[in-house]
Design an enzyme around this catalytic site. Structure first.
Site, PDB file in Angstrom:
ATOM      1  N   ALA A   1     -12.601   4.428   5.416  1.00 17.28           N
ATOM      2  CA  ALA A   1     -12.066   5.775   5.609  1.00 17.28           C
ATOM      3  C   ALA A   1     -12.697   6.724   4.608  1.00 17.28           C
ATOM      4  O   ALA A   1     -13.143   6.321   3.527  1.00 17.28           O
ATOM      5  CB  ALA A   1     -10.546   5.775   5.451  1.00 17.28           C
ATOM      6  N   ASP A   2     -12.720   7.993   4.982  1.00 16.29           N
ATOM      7  CA  ASP A   2     -13.166   9.032   4.061  1.00 16.29           C
ATOM      8  C   ASP A   2     -12.407  10.316   4.379  1.00 16.29           C
ATOM      9  O   ASP A   2     -12.083  10.577   5.544  1.00 16.29           O
ATOM     10  CB  ASP A   2     -14.670   9.277   4.179  1.00 16.29           C
ATOM     11  CG  ASP A   2     -15.194  10.076   2.997  1.00 16.29           C
ATOM     12  OD1 ASP A   2     -15.284   9.502   1.891  1.00 16.29           O
ATOM     13  OD2 ASP A   2     -15.502  11.278   3.165  1.00 16.29           O
TER      14      ASP A   2
END
Length: 210
Positions: free
Chosen positions: A83-84
Protein backbone atom coordinates in the site's frame (compact mmCIF):
# COMPACT_ATOMS: atom_id res chain seq x y z
CA UNK A 1 -4.87 -15.07 8.59
CA UNK A 2 -2.65 -15.26 11.63
CA UNK A 3 0.82 -16.63 12.11
CA UNK A 4 0.91 -20.21 13.36
CA UNK A 5 3.59 -19.55 15.94
CA UNK A 6 6.02 -16.95 17.28
CA UNK A 7 8.37 -17.51 14.34
CA UNK A 8 5.67 -16.45 11.87
CA UNK A 9 5.68 -19.83 10.09
CA UNK A 10 2.97 -19.97 7.46
CA UNK A 11 -0.03 -22.25 7.82
CA UNK A 12 0.20 -25.54 5.96
CA UNK A 13 -3.28 -24.97 4.53
CA UNK A 14 -2.72 -21.66 2.76
CA UNK A 15 0.03 -19.26 1.68
CA UNK A 16 1.65 -16.85 4.06
CA UNK A 17 0.13 -13.39 4.30
CA UNK A 18 2.90 -10.80 3.89
CA UNK A 19 2.55 -7.07 4.53
CA UNK A 20 5.01 -5.03 2.46
CA UNK A 21 5.10 -2.24 5.04
CA UNK A 22 6.42 -1.64 8.54
CA UNK A 23 3.69 0.92 9.30
CA UNK A 24 2.20 0.30 12.76
CA UNK A 25 -0.97 2.05 11.57
CA UNK A 26 -1.47 -0.51 8.79
CA UNK A 27 -0.90 -3.34 11.24
CA UNK A 28 -3.53 -1.86 13.56
CA UNK A 29 -5.99 -1.50 10.69
CA UNK A 30 -5.45 -5.09 9.56
CA UNK A 31 -6.15 -6.16 13.14
CA UNK A 32 -9.62 -4.58 12.80
CA UNK A 33 -10.25 -7.17 10.07
CA UNK A 34 -8.96 -9.93 12.35
CA UNK A 35 -5.74 -10.27 10.34
CA UNK A 36 -2.16 -10.51 11.56
CA UNK A 37 0.49 -10.86 8.82
CA UNK A 38 2.71 -13.92 8.93
CA UNK A 39 5.55 -11.64 7.86
CA UNK A 40 6.17 -7.91 7.79
CA UNK A 41 8.52 -7.26 4.89
CA UNK A 42 9.05 -3.52 4.19
CA UNK A 43 9.84 -2.68 0.58
CA UNK A 44 12.96 -0.60 -0.01
CA UNK A 45 12.29 1.45 -3.14
CA UNK A 46 12.97 4.94 -4.47
CA UNK A 47 9.82 6.93 -3.66
CA UNK A 48 10.75 10.06 -5.64
CA UNK A 49 7.89 11.16 -7.92
CA UNK A 50 8.70 11.34 -11.61
CA UNK A 51 8.69 14.75 -13.26
CA UNK A 52 5.10 15.98 -13.69
CA UNK A 53 3.75 12.63 -12.41
CA UNK A 54 0.08 12.88 -11.45
CA UNK A 55 -0.74 11.87 -7.84
CA UNK A 56 -3.00 8.97 -8.86
CA UNK A 57 -0.41 7.51 -11.22
CA UNK A 58 2.32 8.00 -8.63
CA UNK A 59 0.53 6.32 -5.72
CA UNK A 60 -0.44 3.34 -7.89
CA UNK A 61 3.14 3.00 -9.13
CA UNK A 62 4.44 3.01 -5.57
CA UNK A 63 2.09 0.21 -4.47
CA UNK A 64 2.90 -1.88 -7.56
CA UNK A 65 6.66 -1.43 -7.14
CA UNK A 66 6.54 -2.25 -3.42
CA UNK A 67 4.63 -5.46 -4.10
CA UNK A 68 6.97 -6.44 -6.92
CA UNK A 69 10.13 -5.89 -4.86
CA UNK A 70 8.86 -8.03 -1.98
CA UNK A 71 7.44 -10.81 -4.18
CA UNK A 72 10.80 -11.22 -5.92
CA UNK A 73 12.41 -11.99 -2.56
CA UNK A 74 9.90 -14.64 -1.45
CA UNK A 75 10.36 -18.22 -2.61
CA UNK A 76 7.55 -19.87 -0.66
CA UNK A 77 3.78 -19.62 -1.37
CA UNK A 78 2.63 -16.20 -0.22
CA UNK A 79 0.21 -13.36 -0.85
CA UNK A 80 1.81 -9.92 -0.56
CA UNK A 81 -0.22 -6.83 0.32
CA UNK A 82 1.39 -3.49 -0.53
CA UNK A 83 0.00 0.00 0.00
CA UNK A 84 0.98 3.61 -0.44
CA UNK A 85 -0.71 6.86 0.60
CA UNK A 86 -0.23 10.39 -0.74
CA UNK A 87 -1.72 13.78 0.04
CA UNK A 88 -2.34 15.94 -3.00
CA UNK A 89 -3.36 19.56 -3.61
CA UNK A 90 -4.53 19.41 -7.18
CA UNK A 91 -1.62 17.83 -9.07
CA UNK A 92 0.87 18.74 -6.33
CA UNK A 93 2.07 15.82 -4.21
CA UNK A 94 2.84 16.92 -0.66
CA UNK A 95 5.86 15.27 0.97
CA UNK A 96 6.08 13.07 4.03
CA UNK A 97 7.01 15.40 6.85
CA UNK A 98 10.40 14.34 8.16
CA UNK A 99 11.11 17.68 9.87
CA UNK A 100 9.14 20.47 11.51
CA UNK A 101 9.67 22.97 8.69
CA UNK A 102 8.22 20.57 6.13
CA UNK A 103 5.23 19.82 8.34
CA UNK A 104 4.64 23.56 8.88
CA UNK A 105 4.72 24.23 5.14
CA UNK A 106 2.22 21.42 4.50
CA UNK A 107 -0.20 22.57 7.21
CA UNK A 108 -0.11 26.15 5.97
CA UNK A 109 -0.96 24.91 2.46
CA UNK A 110 -3.81 22.72 3.77
CA UNK A 111 -5.28 25.34 6.11
CA UNK A 112 -8.80 26.30 5.02
CA UNK A 113 -8.60 24.13 1.90
CA UNK A 114 -9.93 20.89 0.49
CA UNK A 115 -7.35 18.31 -0.55
CA UNK A 116 -7.27 14.72 -1.74
CA UNK A 117 -5.77 11.67 -0.05
CA UNK A 118 -5.10 8.74 -2.36
CA UNK A 119 -4.24 5.25 -1.11
CA UNK A 120 -3.29 2.51 -3.55
CA UNK A 121 -3.36 -1.21 -2.75
CA UNK A 122 -2.00 -4.20 -4.56
CA UNK A 123 -2.28 -7.89 -3.66
CA UNK A 124 0.26 -10.00 -5.52
CA UNK A 125 0.93 -13.75 -5.15
CA UNK A 126 4.43 -15.16 -5.10
CA UNK A 127 5.48 -17.26 -8.11
CA UNK A 128 5.15 -20.43 -6.03
CA UNK A 129 1.43 -19.77 -5.48
CA UNK A 130 0.08 -19.71 -9.07
CA UNK A 131 -3.54 -19.96 -7.89
CA UNK A 132 -3.33 -16.45 -6.43
CA UNK A 133 -4.55 -13.40 -8.30
CA UNK A 134 -2.97 -9.99 -8.68
CA UNK A 135 -5.53 -7.31 -7.86
CA UNK A 136 -5.39 -3.62 -7.01
CA UNK A 137 -7.44 -0.59 -6.02
CA UNK A 138 -6.89 3.16 -5.73
CA UNK A 139 -9.09 4.82 -3.11
CA UNK A 140 -9.65 8.58 -3.19
CA UNK A 141 -10.83 10.59 -0.17
CA UNK A 142 -11.56 14.31 0.04
CA UNK A 143 -10.49 16.06 3.27
CA UNK A 144 -11.20 19.68 4.19
CA UNK A 145 -9.30 21.57 6.89
CA UNK A 146 -10.68 24.52 8.79
CA UNK A 147 -8.60 27.65 8.57
CA UNK A 148 -5.83 27.52 11.17
CA UNK A 149 -3.91 30.39 12.73
CA UNK A 150 -0.13 30.30 12.90
CA UNK A 151 -0.42 29.69 16.64
CA UNK A 152 -2.72 26.72 16.11
CA UNK A 153 -0.31 25.27 13.54
CA UNK A 154 2.61 25.64 15.91
CA UNK A 155 0.60 23.97 18.66
CA UNK A 156 -0.10 21.03 16.33
CA UNK A 157 3.59 20.81 15.51
CA UNK A 158 4.42 20.74 19.23
CA UNK A 159 2.26 17.61 19.58
CA UNK A 160 4.65 15.75 17.26
CA UNK A 161 2.26 13.32 15.58
CA UNK A 162 3.04 14.82 12.16
CA UNK A 163 6.38 13.00 11.99
CA UNK A 164 6.68 10.79 8.93
CA UNK A 165 3.10 11.55 7.85
CA UNK A 166 2.15 12.44 4.29
CA UNK A 167 1.01 16.06 4.24
CA UNK A 168 2.26 16.66 7.77
CA UNK A 169 -0.78 15.41 9.69
CA UNK A 170 -2.42 12.27 11.06
CA UNK A 171 -6.18 11.86 10.87
CA UNK A 172 -6.04 9.81 14.06
CA UNK A 173 -3.97 12.51 15.76
CA UNK A 174 -4.45 16.04 17.05
CA UNK A 175 -5.14 17.44 13.58
CA UNK A 176 -8.55 15.75 13.68
CA UNK A 177 -9.83 18.74 15.65
CA UNK A 178 -9.34 20.91 12.55
CA UNK A 179 -10.78 18.59 9.91
CA UNK A 180 -14.11 20.13 8.92
CA UNK A 181 -15.22 17.50 6.42
CA UNK A 182 -14.22 14.11 5.04
CA UNK A 183 -15.79 12.38 2.07
CA UNK A 184 -14.61 8.83 1.42
CA UNK A 185 -12.67 6.33 3.51
CA UNK A 186 -11.26 7.45 6.86
CA UNK A 187 -9.18 4.27 7.13
CA UNK A 188 -7.65 5.03 3.72
CA UNK A 189 -6.46 8.40 5.03
CA UNK A 190 -4.84 6.61 7.97
CA UNK A 191 -3.11 4.23 5.56
CA UNK A 192 -5.25 1.24 4.58
CA UNK A 193 -8.84 1.32 3.25
CA UNK A 194 -10.50 -1.51 5.15
CA UNK A 195 -13.44 -2.19 2.84
CA UNK A 196 -11.27 -2.38 -0.28
CA UNK A 197 -8.63 -4.46 1.50
CA UNK A 198 -11.28 -6.93 2.59
CA UNK A 199 -12.69 -7.10 -0.95
CA UNK A 200 -9.25 -7.86 -2.42
CA UNK A 201 -8.69 -10.67 0.08
CA UNK A 202 -12.17 -12.12 -0.39
CA UNK A 203 -11.41 -12.33 -4.11
CA UNK A 204 -8.43 -14.62 -3.55
CA UNK A 205 -8.72 -18.43 -3.66
CA UNK A 206 -9.51 -19.86 -0.22
CA UNK A 207 -11.27 -18.43 2.80
CA UNK A 208 -9.15 -15.39 3.64
CA UNK A 209 -12.05 -13.45 5.12
CA UNK A 210 -15.71 -14.30 5.69
Amino acid sequence: MTASGPSGTESASRPAFVLASASPRRLDLLAQLGLTPDRVFPADIDETPARDEAPRLYVRRMAVEKAAVVVRQIETPALVLAADTVVALGRRILPKAEDRDTARTCLRLLSGRRHTVLTALQCRPSSSWPEGQTAERVVETAVTFARMTDRQIEDLLDKGDWQGKAGGYALQGHAAGFIRALSGSASAVIGLPLFETAQLLRGQPGRWLL
